[in-house]
Each structure stands twice: as structure tokens, then as C-alpha cells.
Design an enzyme around this catalytic site. Sequence first.
Site, PDB file in Angstrom:
ATOM      1  N   HIS A  46       0.854  -1.198   0.000  1.00 58.38           N
ATOM      2  CA  HIS A  46       0.000   0.000   0.000  1.00 58.38           C
ATOM      3  C   HIS A  46       0.881   1.236   0.000  1.00 58.38           C
ATOM      4  O   HIS A  46       2.091   1.143   0.250  1.00 58.38           O
ATOM      5  CB  HIS A  46      -0.898  -0.004   1.241  1.00 58.38           C
ATOM      6  N   HIS A  85      -0.575   4.076   4.981  1.00 54.36           N
ATOM      7  CA  HIS A  85       0.139   4.376   6.227  1.00 54.36           C
ATOM      8  C   HIS A  85       1.614   4.110   5.980  1.00 54.36           C
ATOM      9  O   HIS A  85       1.977   3.498   4.971  1.00 54.36           O
ATOM     10  CB  HIS A  85      -0.390   3.545   7.404  1.00 54.36           C
ATOM     11  N   GLU A 106       6.383   2.238   2.592  1.00 55.86           N
ATOM     12  CA  GLU A 106       7.104   1.069   3.113  1.00 55.86           C
ATOM     13  C   GLU A 106       7.978   0.451   2.026  1.00 55.86           C
ATOM     14  O   GLU A 106       9.064  -0.066   2.320  1.00 55.86           O
ATOM     15  CB  GLU A 106       6.097   0.076   3.681  1.00 55.86           C
TER      16      GLU A 106
HETATM   17 ZN   LIG Z   1      -0.380  -4.250   6.266  1.00 61.11          ZN
END
Ligand SMILES: [Zn+2]
Length: 273
Positions: free
Chosen positions: A104, A115, A134
Amino acid sequence: MKVFISSDMEGTAGVVDWSQCLAGQPDYDYYRGLLQAEVNAAIEGAQAAGAREFLVNDSHSKMQNLRPDTLAGNARYLSGSHKPMYMMEGLDASFDAIFFVSYHGSMSTSSPLSHTYNPRAIAEVSLNGTVVGESGINSLVALAYGVPVVLVTGDDITADEATRVNPEAHTAVVKTAISRFAADSMHPAQARDLIRTRAEAAISALADARPPRITLPATLSVMFRNPDLAEMATWITGVRRSGNTTTEIIEDDPLRLFRKFVSVVLLTRGIAE
Ligand SMILES: [Zn+2]
């Protein structure tokens, strides 16, 4: 040929809400099945291009979302928390390629369920001035071991973000972001076909792949949601306050940089709202 797969969950076609990807919620079992099918599609695509060994590092929530006996390719399964290297635990220089499956986008984007490691603590992270999610942060570990990130699956924003750091990576965009809690998803069967095809192409093009493009020494800037979190972060050696809610870490060793970031995540978790 060995492939390391870091699997998250928010990037799976059809997933748009936390209730769908948190264990114990009524819809979780259904959506974990969709995730598993996408992970298997990535493995099958890689197998078609000659990959033979797989390690799947479950990187979502409590990191125990998959069912080991239904993993394709006789994949090994690295699951459970706590893992010191988190979403990249298990990677070493013996691997030939890395897949980020069901990833994501970063906190400051409209990628579904966006996030950056901890939505309650971290507002934005940038690496050498580029906002990263990430995928970008985890690429520090890929760089440390000299292994290229060759496949990223998820929504369109996530694919964009990941290819800033890994320009040659193949992407399988299985949904288009509408907002942090909405997306226009492909049919799961089509999403799997796309992932299979892109995984095969990624392994076939391995000769052209290069490790992540991160200039060293690298500067990792973390913007927190409040100044208390930034202050606590500076208690870790090498983390310097750069503003009211921001801190900065400069390192020439990408592994040490990643470890310091993980330490910041773990430390600030205790006081995040
Ligand atoms: Zn996750």
C-alpha cells in the site's frame, strides 16, 4: 533461483477497509483468501520464468495471515512477530529477486489504507528528499544485500511510489485508488492473472534489474503526528531533531539506517494515540 516475497495485505484487489484485513473481524477470512491467491499467483508467475525457491515473509499486522500448506511453489513461510527486520526479515545476499506483494502507499497519499509503518505515529517519511512508503524504506534492506526489487503489486499510487526508488521494477496494478477507504478493483481472477504475468516478466528480465536507487549516505526524514513523538525518537543515537515534528537520520550503511528506523517505530509505538 531464489525469490524473497514480502507480503502485506492492504494492496489486494477488493480490500478497502481495516475490518477486511484484521484477524477476528467477520470478513477477514474471506479477504485473507484473496491475499493468499495473489501471493500464489506471484509465485506461479516466477516459477514459469524458472524460479525454484521461495521465501514468503508475512509482513501484515501480526504477520500470520497465510496458510502454509496452500502456499504455491513449496514456499518456505516466515511468519509471526516479533521480527527484528520486520517486513524484510529473512532476506540475505543468497536471493536473486524481491517481490513486494499486496503493498500500500505512504501515509500522506490517498492510497487505500495508506500508512507508513504506524498510522498513529508517522505522518510522512522521505528518503533523500523523496516521499517514500514502506516499499522505499524496505528497499534499504534490498540495497544492503544487493538484491533487486523486481515486482510490486497493489494500487496505482503504490506502484508509482515504489518505482521512484526501483525504476525497473515491474508493477501489477490491481486497483485504482479513489481515496484512503475506496478503490476501483479488478476482478480477483483478473488481478491474479495480471500478477502471474507480471511476475513472470519480472523474473525473465532479471538480467536488467538493478538494486534500489538510493544514494549513500542516505538521509531518512520522519515527520511525526506530534512533537512528543519526535522528541522521544531523538533518544535513539543518531536520530536528530530537524523541526517541531520532524527528525532526521543520516547513515552510509543502509542496514543500520533501516534498523534505526525500526527502532524509532518500536519506541514511538508506546506513546502513539
Ligand atoms: Zn499491512
